[in-house]
Design a protein around this motif. Structure first.
Motif, PDB file in Angstrom:
ATOM      1  N   THR A   1       0.826  -1.208   0.000  1.00 20.29           N
ATOM      2  CA  THR A   1       0.000   0.000   0.000  1.00 20.29           C
ATOM      3  C   THR A   1       0.865   1.267   0.000  1.00 20.29           C
ATOM      4  OG1 THR A   1      -0.144   0.098   2.427  1.00 20.29           O
ATOM      5  CG2 THR A   1      -1.807  -1.223   1.271  1.00 20.29           C
ATOM      6  N   ASP A   2       2.170   1.105   0.025  1.00 14.58           N
ATOM      7  CA  ASP A   2       3.099   2.227  -0.026  1.00 14.58           C
ATOM      8  C   ASP A   2       2.870   3.030  -1.308  1.00 14.58           C
ATOM      9  OD1 ASP A   2       5.239   3.956  -0.199  1.00 14.58           O
ATOM     10  OD2 ASP A   2       6.775   2.427   0.156  1.00 14.58           O
ATOM     11  N   PRO A   3       2.572   4.327  -1.213  1.00 18.83           N
ATOM     12  CA  PRO A   3       2.332   5.115  -2.431  1.00 18.83           C
ATOM     13  C   PRO A   3       3.571   5.205  -3.323  1.00 18.83           C
ATOM     14  CG  PRO A   3       2.432   6.530  -0.484  1.00 18.83           C
ATOM     15  CD  PRO A   3       2.390   5.124   0.006  1.00 18.83           C
ATOM     16  N   ASP A   4       4.750   4.946  -2.751  1.00 21.30           N
ATOM     17  CA  ASP A   4       5.978   4.947  -3.551  1.00 21.30           C
ATOM     18  C   ASP A   4       6.575   3.539  -3.564  1.00 21.30           C
ATOM     19  OD1 ASP A   4       7.890   5.945  -5.181  1.00 21.30           O
ATOM     20  OD2 ASP A   4       8.757   7.338  -3.731  1.00 21.30           O
ATOM     21  N   LEU A   5       5.688   2.547  -3.857  1.00 20.03           N
ATOM     22  CA  LEU A   5       6.112   1.143  -3.823  1.00 20.03           C
ATOM     23  C   LEU A   5       7.239   0.876  -4.814  1.00 20.03           C
ATOM     24  CD1 LEU A   5       5.749  -1.778  -2.880  1.00 20.03           C
ATOM     25  CD2 LEU A   5       3.870  -2.008  -4.534  1.00 20.03           C
ATOM     26  N   ALA A   6       7.165   1.465  -5.995  1.00 16.73           N
ATOM     27  CA  ALA A   6       8.198   1.226  -7.001  1.00 16.73           C
ATOM     28  C   ALA A   6       9.570   1.639  -6.481  1.00 16.73           C
ATOM     29  CB  ALA A   6       7.866   1.984  -8.284  1.00 16.73           C
TER      30      ALA A   6
END
Length: 341
Positions: free
Chosen positions: A207-212
């Protein structure tokens, strides 16, 4: 149906819709299966597990309007074997995931083709075993038939939804049989701990908005392989974190995916569907052999069951509860319904 000597206990699905609908899952008596012929086995079912496919089929509309027995995963004992059966005999303990085209495992007895059946792991109970077949077949085919990983394969494998049923066994198989580094995704503290316990090298929050960015910090050159049960909206992530000529294998039913976006990096997309072999009669015995191999790995202590919760007895009440838990989408590992706890 009135109870008689030619009937067996079963849980039937009469109508689609919510699990708490009156006709969703009902205790009933159904005709006993006929004596097995050909390569069929008649199995006394001791435990089943509930998968997303169980929930999907139950909730879908029952257009035929006929009572149906759902259930695919099962562990049990062979009662009789067809005249062409060569792999098993009465008394053998077995496990399998069955076929979409045949009556399911929510019954005390079931007919199944021996070529998609494996010998039950000797070190597990029937409940512990029933957690495995469908997900183990899916994970095995994804890793070794689709991605074609081997003992010599290195690099990184991204596993989305790692704490689910397939992810839970796929992590173990990847670590036991290949040389890849596993980057797993999970959101809740419980599911992250579960993925780590099963052998994931690194666990990140999907769910991390900066998963990439989080993934690329672990694999700066991009990941080599990805497994996904959560493809919706993930194509931009894949185009970002996969290296050129990377490979993805997916098991979900998402239809509206922009595959063209993968072309710039020549990324390959594979579909895995473990029912394809029994549905089309293609290389059936491959599933027998892989289930036997999984049992050997279990008995050698190299991988473990993914069972996290057992409900009993094997009746409509227990199955309704299991379906409701799976339907939340937050179940960790596998939920099993057994004759006894």
């Amino acid at each position: 149906m009135a109870e008689n000597a030619q009937s067996i206990p079963a849980v039937i699905n009469r109508a689609g819709g919510p699990v708490d609908a009156p006709d969703s899952l009902i205790d009933a008596k159904i005709p006993s299966p006929p004596a097995p012929g050909g390569r069929d086995l008649l199995v006394e079912v001791r435990a089943v597990s509930v998968n997303p496919v169980d929930v999907k089929v139950r909730a879908s509309g029952n257009r035929a309007g006929k009572d149906r027995v759902l259930g695919w995963d099962a562990s049990g004992i062979v009662l009789a074997a067809g005249d062409e059966a060569t792999l098993f005999r009465p008394g053998d303990e077995v496990y399998y995931a069955g076929s979409l085209e045949r009556s399911g495992s929510y019954a005390s007895q079931q007919l199944v083709d021996e070529r998609i059946v494996g010998a039950k792991p000797a070190t597990l109970t029937h409940a512990e075993t029933a957690a495995l077949p469908l997900t183990a077949i899916t994970a095995w085919e994804a890793l070794f038939d689709k991605l074609r990983l081997t003992a010599d394969t290195t690099g990184t494998l991204l596993v989305l939804g790692a704490a689910g049923g397939v992810g839970s066994i796929l992590i173990q198989l990847a670590k036991a049989l290949t040389g890849v580094k596993v980057i797993a995704t999970a959101s809740r503290a419980e599911s992250r701990a579960w993925a780590e316990h099963l052998g994931a090298d690194v666990v990140v929050d999907h769910t991390d908005p900066d998963l990439a960015r989080s993934i690329l910090k672990i694999a700066p050159g991009g990941v080599d392989f990805a497994f996904t049960s959560q493809s919706k909206g993930r194509i931009p992530l894949f185009t970002n974190v996969l290296r050129p000529f990377g490979q993805i294998v997916a098991i979900d039913d998402e239809r509206d995916l922009d595959f063209y976006a993968l072309k710039d990096k020549a990324i390959s997309w594979h579909w895995e569907f473990m029912f394809a072999r029994p549905r089309h009669g293609w290389d059936l015995e491959a599933q027998h052999h892989l289930l036997n191999r999984v049992a050997e790995l279990i008995d050698a202590g190299r991988i473990r069951t993914t069972l996290t919760q057992t409900l009993a007895p094997l009746n409509a009440t227990s199955l309704r509860e299991a379906h409701a838990l799976v339907e939340t989408g937050h179940a960790t590992g596998k939920i099993v319904v057994a004759e006894s706890s």
